[in-house]
Design an enzyme around this catalytic site. Sequence first.
Site, PDB file in Angstrom:
ATOM      1  N   GLY A  79       0.748  -1.249   0.000  1.00  0.00           N
ATOM      2  CA  GLY A  79       0.000   0.000   0.000  1.00  0.00           C
ATOM      3  C   GLY A  79       0.769   1.284   0.000  1.00  0.00           C
ATOM      4  O   GLY A  79       0.217   2.323   0.378  1.00  0.00           O
TER       5      GLY A  79
ATOM      6  N   GLU B  84      -5.226  -2.910   4.777  1.00  0.00           N
ATOM      7  CA  GLU B  84      -6.293  -2.479   3.884  1.00  0.00           C
ATOM      8  C   GLU B  84      -5.847  -2.462   2.428  1.00  0.00           C
ATOM      9  O   GLU B  84      -6.636  -2.714   1.519  1.00  0.00           O
ATOM     10  CB  GLU B  84      -6.816  -1.101   4.307  1.00  0.00           C
ATOM     11  CG  GLU B  84      -5.965   0.097   3.916  1.00  0.00           C
ATOM     12  CD  GLU B  84      -4.612   0.147   4.607  1.00  0.00           C
ATOM     13  OE1 GLU B  84      -3.669   0.686   4.010  1.00  0.00           O
ATOM     14  OE2 GLU B  84      -4.500  -0.342   5.743  1.00  0.00           O
ATOM     15  N   ASP B  85      -4.563  -2.183   2.190  1.00  0.00           N
ATOM     16  CA  ASP B  85      -4.048  -2.148   0.825  1.00  0.00           C
ATOM     17  C   ASP B  85      -4.153  -3.508   0.159  1.00  0.00           C
ATOM     18  O   ASP B  85      -4.640  -3.644  -0.967  1.00  0.00           O
ATOM     19  CB  ASP B  85      -2.605  -1.651   0.831  1.00  0.00           C
ATOM     20  CG  ASP B  85      -1.735  -2.406   1.835  1.00  0.00           C
ATOM     21  OD1 ASP B  85      -2.263  -3.173   2.661  1.00  0.00           O
ATOM     22  OD2 ASP B  85      -0.504  -2.216   1.807  1.00  0.00           O
ATOM     23  N   ASN B  86      -3.680  -4.546   0.850  1.00  0.00           N
ATOM     24  CA  ASN B  86      -3.734  -5.900   0.315  1.00  0.00           C
ATOM     25  C   ASN B  86      -5.171  -6.356   0.116  1.00  0.00           C
ATOM     26  O   ASN B  86      -5.518  -6.987  -0.896  1.00  0.00           O
ATOM     27  CB  ASN B  86      -3.000  -6.854   1.262  1.00  0.00           C
ATOM     28  CG  ASN B  86      -2.947  -8.270   0.725  1.00  0.00           C
ATOM     29  OD1 ASN B  86      -2.428  -8.527  -0.347  1.00  0.00           O
ATOM     30  ND2 ASN B  86      -3.502  -9.200   1.477  1.00  0.00           N
TER      31      ASN B  86
END
Length: 455
Positions: A256, A297-299
């Site tokens: 991210g 949250e990015d993954n």
Amino acid sequence: MISPTVDDDPTAQDWHHVFSVWLSIVGLIWYVFVWSAGLLGCWTARKRYRNRPNHQTAATLSSSVPGVSILRPLKGLDTNLLENLESSFRQDYPNFEILLSVADEHDSALPVVYELLAKYPNVNARVIIGALLYIVPQEGLRTCDLGDVVDVGANPKVNNLIRPYNEAVHDIIWLLDSNVAVAPGALARAVGILSRPSSHPNSPQRRIALVHHVVFAILTRESSFGARVEAAFLNTNLAKLYIAINVAAVESCVMGKSNLFRRSDLERLDGSLVPRRRQHDSGQQRGLAAFSRFSVEDNMIGLSLWHELDVRHDLSCDVAYNTLGDMSLSDYVCRRVRWVRIRKYTSLVATLLEPFTESVMLGVIAVVSTQFLTGVTHHLFLPIHFILWILIDLDIYASLAGHALPSSKRWEFLVAWVVKEMLAFPIWLLAIMGDEVEWRGRKYKVMRNGEMARG
């Protein structure tokens, strides 16, 4: 009466031998597979990053290009913060806005932000501070009350992003961490990838819905030894496997630091990873707020786009420059432990296989397997294995950096590289046995599917 043992039982000996033979064969196949992935990452890095354009000028872009909202969440004084944030203001792109957000009005990053807002009065930029929105137009500073501080879940980064995400004018969102800098043409090139026309409906190729960047660590004279070990990790084995996985495109793999996507796509996601055609209207939260329950949250955004919307990702030819400052060796270990513990709940199989992708364990597997199958001890195998591994890692570094590692820094790199390789298995072993992580001074418990709860 004496019971027979395995050594006395010919049948048991045969089964033991067959099992050992197959295990050795699997070990050698795994060795070849990991090396193939590394070579794929190395070849792709040469092709993609050594031939990237030096600059993309706004003069080559149409004034009708899609607008982009750059979101940069801030907390404290990251190393090189001024230069990191300034790289957003210097994007050679005709239509973008910048929204910088902090959770606390006393955050030490704010003086840096105000300096940049004053330095670039013609850039459409503003900073959101908890319940207050600060705008710096040419005539001065004013404030607007926006209500209560937003707290939608356990993830502090997502909480810090909710308001700028909702306030963003454009559909294309560029989430950019505060500890990275990008080249002036990075936005234009990323938008170009995201805006490619979709393939023919009968083609197996999917629409690109997320563009991300490989992280490249930068060291300064003040960088500590822990930072050098971290740079050796980021710029070598992690980078080549990250590139290889994304080229193979067998599964979503997104970090991210720098991600570009469309808000209209994100608003259709709920983080369940269930394809949209099979989802039922359960009233579950959608959009960015849906990912506030996850530690990464990015993954999860990448995985949700991949599985829920059946779209794909692509790597830009740019990198996200991450300047590393004061980091002790224990800080490095804690950081690696945190991410392994998180991955354990999001990608269990990959996490269990992780130590066997490192040079030490992989070399031992190859030596033991070949010795069992051939009965010959190859004394030169490990030295050759490590030399070739280091050469590949140096080649990855040169591709991402745009130049070879300076000769004056090779010995300090080699020391950091050796320490990184020797610590890989102990770090994994320590991480795999726990579920608590520390992030920005707070403790969290990682739960199933990567969800998190405050400690």
